[in-house]
Write a protein that holds these residues in place. Structure first.
Motif, PDB file in Angstrom:
ATOM      1  N   ILE A 139       0.815  -1.233   0.000  1.00  0.00           N
ATOM      2  CA  ILE A 139       0.000   0.000   0.000  1.00  0.00           C
ATOM      3  C   ILE A 139       0.842   1.274   0.000  1.00  0.00           C
ATOM      4  CG2 ILE A 139      -2.015  -1.055   1.110  1.00  0.00           C
ATOM      5  CD1 ILE A 139      -1.051   0.316   3.719  1.00  0.00           C
ATOM      6  N   LYS A 140       2.150   1.113  -0.131  1.00  0.00           N
ATOM      7  CA  LYS A 140       3.050   2.266   0.027  1.00  0.00           C
ATOM      8  C   LYS A 140       2.700   3.436  -0.890  1.00  0.00           C
ATOM      9  CE  LYS A 140       7.739   2.955   1.488  1.00  0.00           C
ATOM     10  NZ  LYS A 140       8.993   2.301   1.789  1.00  0.00           N
ATOM     11  N   ASP A 141       2.457   3.159  -2.173  1.00  0.00           N
ATOM     12  CA  ASP A 141       2.156   4.241  -3.113  1.00  0.00           C
ATOM     13  C   ASP A 141       0.702   4.192  -3.588  1.00  0.00           C
ATOM     14  OD1 ASP A 141       2.326   1.914  -4.506  1.00  0.00           O
ATOM     15  OD2 ASP A 141       3.437   2.737  -6.214  1.00  0.00           O
ATOM     16  N   LEU A 142      -0.158   3.612  -2.760  1.00  0.00           N
ATOM     17  CA  LEU A 142      -1.553   3.379  -3.153  1.00  0.00           C
ATOM     18  C   LEU A 142      -2.275   4.669  -3.524  1.00  0.00           C
ATOM     19  CD1 LEU A 142      -3.599   1.065  -3.439  1.00  0.00           C
ATOM     20  CD2 LEU A 142      -4.244   1.414  -1.057  1.00  0.00           C
ATOM     21  N   GLU A 143      -1.969   5.733  -2.806  1.00  0.00           N
ATOM     22  CA  GLU A 143      -2.651   7.021  -3.008  1.00  0.00           C
ATOM     23  C   GLU A 143      -2.421   7.568  -4.419  1.00  0.00           C
ATOM     24  OE1 GLU A 143      -3.166  11.254  -0.603  1.00  0.00           O
ATOM     25  OE2 GLU A 143      -1.416   9.989  -0.213  1.00  0.00           O
ATOM     26  N   THR A 144      -1.260   7.272  -4.989  1.00  0.00           N
ATOM     27  CA  THR A 144      -0.916   7.857  -6.296  1.00  0.00           C
ATOM     28  C   THR A 144      -1.154   6.914  -7.469  1.00  0.00           C
ATOM     29  OG1 THR A 144       1.392   7.141  -6.010  1.00  0.00           O
ATOM     30  CG2 THR A 144       0.828   9.371  -5.272  1.00  0.00           C
ATOM     31  N   ARG A 145      -1.560   5.670  -7.182  1.00  0.00           N
ATOM     32  CA  ARG A 145      -1.818   4.733  -8.285  1.00  0.00           C
ATOM     33  C   ARG A 145      -3.085   5.140  -9.030  1.00  0.00           C
ATOM     34  NH1 ARG A 145      -1.201  -0.910  -4.951  1.00  0.00           N
ATOM     35  NH2 ARG A 145       0.802  -0.414  -3.981  1.00  0.00           N
ATOM     36  N   PRO A 146      -3.078   5.022 -10.373  1.00  0.00           N
ATOM     37  CA  PRO A 146      -4.279   5.407 -11.129  1.00  0.00           C
ATOM     38  C   PRO A 146      -5.431   4.428 -10.915  1.00  0.00           C
ATOM     39  CG  PRO A 146      -2.612   4.455 -12.596  1.00  0.00           C
ATOM     40  CD  PRO A 146      -1.972   4.592 -11.244  1.00  0.00           C
ATOM     41  N   VAL A 147      -6.641   4.963 -10.837  1.00  0.00           N
ATOM     42  CA  VAL A 147      -7.843   4.125 -10.730  1.00  0.00           C
ATOM     43  C   VAL A 147      -8.137   3.571 -12.123  1.00  0.00           C
ATOM     44  CG1 VAL A 147     -10.337   4.116 -10.277  1.00  0.00           C
ATOM     45  CG2 VAL A 147      -8.785   5.350  -8.741  1.00  0.00           C
ATOM     46  N   LEU A 148      -8.141   2.238 -12.252  1.00  0.00           N
ATOM     47  CA  LEU A 148      -8.284   1.580 -13.556  1.00  0.00           C
ATOM     48  C   LEU A 148      -9.666   0.964 -13.769  1.00  0.00           C
ATOM     49  CD1 LEU A 148      -4.821  -0.260 -13.533  1.00  0.00           C
ATOM     50  CD2 LEU A 148      -5.379   1.905 -14.643  1.00  0.00           C
ATOM     51  N   HIS A 149     -10.416   0.795 -12.676  1.00  0.00           N
ATOM     52  CA  HIS A 149     -11.731   0.136 -12.771  1.00  0.00           C
ATOM     53  C   HIS A 149     -12.795   1.086 -12.216  1.00  0.00           C
ATOM     54  CE1 HIS A 149      -9.565  -3.661 -13.511  1.00  0.00           C
ATOM     55  NE2 HIS A 149      -8.743  -3.233 -12.573  1.00  0.00           N
ATOM     56  N   LYS A 150     -13.798   1.407 -13.053  1.00  0.00           N
ATOM     57  CA  LYS A 150     -14.774   2.424 -12.647  1.00  0.00           C
ATOM     58  C   LYS A 150     -16.226   1.966 -12.771  1.00  0.00           C
ATOM     59  CE  LYS A 150     -11.512   6.041 -13.906  1.00  0.00           C
ATOM     60  NZ  LYS A 150     -11.167   7.145 -14.810  1.00  0.00           N
ATOM     61  N   THR A 151     -16.436   0.684 -13.082  1.00  0.00           N
ATOM     62  CA  THR A 151     -17.801   0.205 -13.312  1.00  0.00           C
ATOM     63  C   THR A 151     -18.544  -0.016 -12.005  1.00  0.00           C
ATOM     64  OG1 THR A 151     -17.036  -0.905 -15.310  1.00  0.00           O
ATOM     65  CG2 THR A 151     -19.187  -1.582 -14.463  1.00  0.00           C
ATOM     66  N   VAL A 152     -19.782   0.464 -11.942  1.00  0.00           N
ATOM     67  CA  VAL A 152     -20.687   0.201 -10.812  1.00  0.00           C
ATOM     68  C   VAL A 152     -22.015  -0.252 -11.416  1.00  0.00           C
ATOM     69  CG1 VAL A 152     -21.866   1.172  -8.798  1.00  0.00           C
ATOM     70  CG2 VAL A 152     -19.575   1.991  -9.408  1.00  0.00           C
ATOM     71  N   CYS A 153     -22.626  -1.278 -10.828  1.00  0.00           N
ATOM     72  CA  CYS A 153     -23.914  -1.744 -11.358  1.00  0.00           C
ATOM     73  C   CYS A 153     -24.889  -2.057 -10.229  1.00  0.00           C
ATOM     74  CB  CYS A 153     -23.718  -2.981 -12.245  1.00  0.00           C
ATOM     75  SG  CYS A 153     -23.334  -4.506 -11.349  1.00  0.00           S
ATOM     76  N   LYS A 154     -26.157  -2.202 -10.576  1.00  0.00           N
ATOM     77  CA  LYS A 154     -27.154  -2.651  -9.600  1.00  0.00           C
ATOM     78  C   LYS A 154     -26.941  -4.147  -9.364  1.00  0.00           C
ATOM     79  CE  LYS A 154     -30.848   0.691 -10.458  1.00  0.00           C
ATOM     80  NZ  LYS A 154     -29.954   1.748 -10.899  1.00  0.00           N
ATOM     81  N   LYS A 155     -27.429  -4.640  -8.214  1.00  0.00           N
ATOM     82  CA  LYS A 155     -27.178  -6.046  -7.869  1.00  0.00           C
ATOM     83  C   LYS A 155     -27.831  -7.023  -8.839  1.00  0.00           C
ATOM     84  CE  LYS A 155     -30.832  -6.116  -4.340  1.00  0.00           C
ATOM     85  NZ  LYS A 155     -31.108  -6.204  -2.896  1.00  0.00           N
ATOM     86  N   ASN A 156     -28.894  -6.589  -9.523  1.00  0.00           N
ATOM     87  CA  ASN A 156     -29.552  -7.492 -10.481  1.00  0.00           C
ATOM     88  C   ASN A 156     -28.983  -7.343 -11.903  1.00  0.00           C
ATOM     89  OD1 ASN A 156     -30.551  -4.975 -11.025  1.00  0.00           O
ATOM     90  ND2 ASN A 156     -32.712  -5.583 -11.080  1.00  0.00           N
ATOM     91  N   GLU A 157     -27.877  -6.599 -12.017  1.00  0.00           N
ATOM     92  CA  GLU A 157     -27.255  -6.408 -13.331  1.00  0.00           C
ATOM     93  C   GLU A 157     -25.891  -7.100 -13.445  1.00  0.00           C
ATOM     94  OE1 GLU A 157     -29.135  -1.948 -14.219  1.00  0.00           O
ATOM     95  OE2 GLU A 157     -27.050  -2.136 -13.539  1.00  0.00           O
ATOM     96  N   MET A 158     -25.584  -7.954 -12.473  1.00  0.00           N
ATOM     97  CA  MET A 158     -24.262  -8.586 -12.462  1.00  0.00           C
ATOM     98  C   MET A 158     -24.037  -9.445 -13.710  1.00  0.00           C
ATOM     99  SD  MET A 158     -24.072  -9.506  -8.386  1.00  0.00           S
ATOM    100  CE  MET A 158     -22.626 -10.550  -8.480  1.00  0.00           C
ATOM    101  N   GLN A 159     -25.059 -10.203 -14.086  1.00  0.00           N
ATOM    102  CA  GLN A 159     -24.914 -11.079 -15.252  1.00  0.00           C
ATOM    103  C   GLN A 159     -24.731 -10.270 -16.538  1.00  0.00           C
ATOM    104  OE1 GLN A 159     -27.161 -14.694 -15.309  1.00  0.00           O
ATOM    105  NE2 GLN A 159     -27.266 -14.748 -17.541  1.00  0.00           N
ATOM    106  N   ILE A 160     -25.399  -9.139 -16.622  1.00  0.00           N
ATOM    107  CA  ILE A 160     -25.251  -8.265 -17.803  1.00  0.00           C
ATOM    108  C   ILE A 160     -23.783  -7.837 -17.948  1.00  0.00           C
ATOM    109  CG2 ILE A 160     -25.871  -5.999 -18.779  1.00  0.00           C
ATOM    110  CD1 ILE A 160     -28.617  -6.337 -17.332  1.00  0.00           C
ATOM    111  N   GLN A 161     -23.168  -7.513 -16.805  1.00  0.00           N
ATOM    112  CA  GLN A 161     -21.760  -7.104 -16.820  1.00  0.00           C
ATOM    113  C   GLN A 161     -20.854  -8.250 -17.282  1.00  0.00           C
ATOM    114  OE1 GLN A 161     -20.632  -4.032 -16.402  1.00  0.00           O
ATOM    115  NE2 GLN A 161     -22.726  -3.317 -16.044  1.00  0.00           N
ATOM    116  N   ILE A 162     -21.163  -9.453 -16.797  1.00  0.00           N
ATOM    117  CA  ILE A 162     -20.379 -10.636 -17.187  1.00  0.00           C
ATOM    118  C   ILE A 162     -20.480 -10.860 -18.694  1.00  0.00           C
ATOM    119  CG2 ILE A 162     -20.289 -13.174 -17.011  1.00  0.00           C
ATOM    120  CD1 ILE A 162     -19.167 -11.908 -14.551  1.00  0.00           C
TER     121      ILE A 162
END
Length: 496
Positions: free
Chosen positions: A467-490
């Motif tokens: 976690i040493k440089d965690l603050e400066t690492r780029p965020v690479l994953h930004k997807t958020v979904c509803k709980k009933n949309e998990m299969q759609i994401q897959i």
């Protein structure tokens, strides 16, 4: 050596070898794979003390994975438990005050999940080879915080795999979330869901057995597996550290060979404490397995009454990895204490799905004698962190604090003087806001990353590399979904 086979907890009588159980993750009937018998330890307890962690891992795991070649297993263990752990002993046992803490957080993601998820990719790779599977393996995972990062770390850039992790968007610590969202790797996918861990876990289990989805995967030359503890390949490596803790206590001279000890385990999904139960069945002298719950105390109530009831308010606590109301691995224990009655287990699981609760019979209740249930409130948890630090200068995380608080209650209630090991499942660096606020209220206004630096100052321990440089690492994953949309994401990720 006796060949160990695996079968489902829910009635599919087909027996498979460990490679198939690991590759599949979950039985097609929705049940969990369990060994047809728990092997007994083939060496004397006194020999444990002469082994390092890798040697002990091989000794224990080969008893369960009887279809794996010694060479492949040794190589997997060697690659799993290497310099990615910041302690040469892998799982140190330390004594502070009158308490023993088994530190299982010295791996790359600072949580006990590394103990199993460092080796699972190698076990899975071997399984695919053994079974002549020429398909892409899609590792489907739900996480309450720690499994996700450990699975991502283990499977990132592993050829022939994709790893997809679902986590509760508002149910993990900021450090846990950032660890996952910054994970690199062309085959890694992280998705936040608008729901809790149980929603994520239910969605994953449903997809793992959805016939239509499985057919689509097959047509596209893909196959599901899981990195959750529903996979027996996660559970078996965890048995090792119970034996290792015992060996270390003997080497310290605090117990003699053959003495009984207790383990107090912070418990959410029941996998960690179940590994202790398997260790006991193998021959480790364990007197009590103390099951420590936070305010989501469904397991405490179950151990006390024999009634499992998830129809209750879900509480978001400072120990988020335990914020779980459906403890999947409990099904394996139910199978064992029912006399391996798969029809009974299927009935209980159907009842849980339909009514949200079930009650076990009196004979099964008697078989819970190996366990003691306790729970800690948020106030208890904060006090535990405060007390341990003030009396010993040792800093524990919020999950370990639940365990410590429950252990104190156990002592008060039972007066049991048996040596007890508190299973420490995560580094305090992962939960700094609540840890540091419990140590001193002056830290209340600082953010997670400022608190990491303050924790390093007071412990005089370098910030862990993970976690040493965690603050400066780029965020690479930004997807958020509803709980009933998990299969759609897959379907979108896999293009099926």
């Amino acid at each position: 050596m006796k060949q160990i086979y695996y079968k489902s907890t829910r009635g599919n009588e087909r027996q498979v070898k460990s490679a198939e159980a690991i590759a599949r993750g979950l039985s097609e009937d929705g049940g969990l794979f369990v060994p047809t018998s728990i092997p007994k330890l083939t060496i004397g307890l006194e020999e444990l003390g002469h082994m390092n962690y890798k040697e002990l891992a091989f000794t224990i795991m080969k008893e369960f994975l009887t279809d794996y070649d010694d060479k492949d297993l040794l190589e997997s263990i060697d690659k799993a438990y290497d310099e990615k752990f910041d302690s040469k002993v892998i799982a140190p046992l330390v004594k502070h005050g009158d308490a023993y803490f088994l530190e299982l957080y010295h791996g790359p993601t600072l949580a006990f999940k590394d103990m199993a998820l460092s080796i699972l990719p190698y076990l899975l790779k071997n399984a695919v080879k053994k079974l002549n599977i020429d398909k892409e393996m899609v590792i489907l995972t739900a996480t309450s915080g720690d499994t996700g990062k450990a699975a991502l770390e283990g499977f990132a850039n592993v050829e022939g795999t994709k790893i997809i992790v679902f986590f509760p968007q508002e149910g993990v610590s900021e450090i846990q979330k950032r660890q996952m969202l910054t994970q690199a790797g062309d085959n890694t996918y992280v998705i936040g869901i608008e729901g809790n861990f149980d929603d994520a876990q239910n969605g994953v289990k449903q997809m793992l057995t959805d016939e239509s989805l499985l057919k689509s995967l097959d047509k596209n030359n893909k196959m599901f597996s899981s990195a959750n503890s529903i996979n027996i390949g996660r559970l078996i490596p965890q048995v090792v550290y119970y034996f290792y803790a015992y060996a270390q206590l003997c080497k310290m001279g605090d117990i003699k060979i053959g003495d009984e000890i207790n383990f107090c385990v912070p418990t959410g999904n029941f996998g960690d404490i179940l590994a202790g139960y398997y260790a006991k069945k193998m021959g480790l002298p364990i007197k009590k397995l103390i099951c420590a719950s936070n305010q989501n105390k469904v397991l405490y109530d179950f151990i006390k009454t024999g009634v499992y009831d998830r129809v209750r308010d879900f509480v978001i606590t400072m120990s988020p990895s335990m914020d779980i109301l459906i403890s999947s691995n409990l099904e394996r224990l139910l199978y064992a204490i029912s006399g391996e009655d798969s029809n009974k287990i299927k009935g209980l699981m159907d009842k849980l799905k339909k009514d949200g609760k079930y009650e076990i019979d009196d004979n099964m209740k008697k078989e819970l004698k190996d366990f003691f249930g306790g729970y800690a409130t948020e106030e208890d948890t904060a006090k535990a962190i405060t007390n341990v630090y003030k009396t010993t200068n040792y800093v524990i995380d919020t999950h370990t604090a639940v365990s410590y608080a429950v252990y104190q209650k156990y002592l008060e209630e039972t007066k049991d003087t048996t040596k007890t090991v508190i299973v420490s499942t995560a580094s305090p660096y992962k939960f700094t806001p609540d840890v540091m606020k419990s140590i001193d209220k002056k830290y209340a206004g600082l953010n997670d990353f400022e608190l990491i630096k303050e924790l390093s100052k007071i412990t005089k321990v370098d910030i862990p590399a993970g976690i040493k440089d965690l603050e400066t690492r780029p965020v690479l994953h930004k997807t958020v979904c509803k709980k009933n949309e998990m299969q759609i994401q897959i379907e979108k990720i896999l293009n099926i």
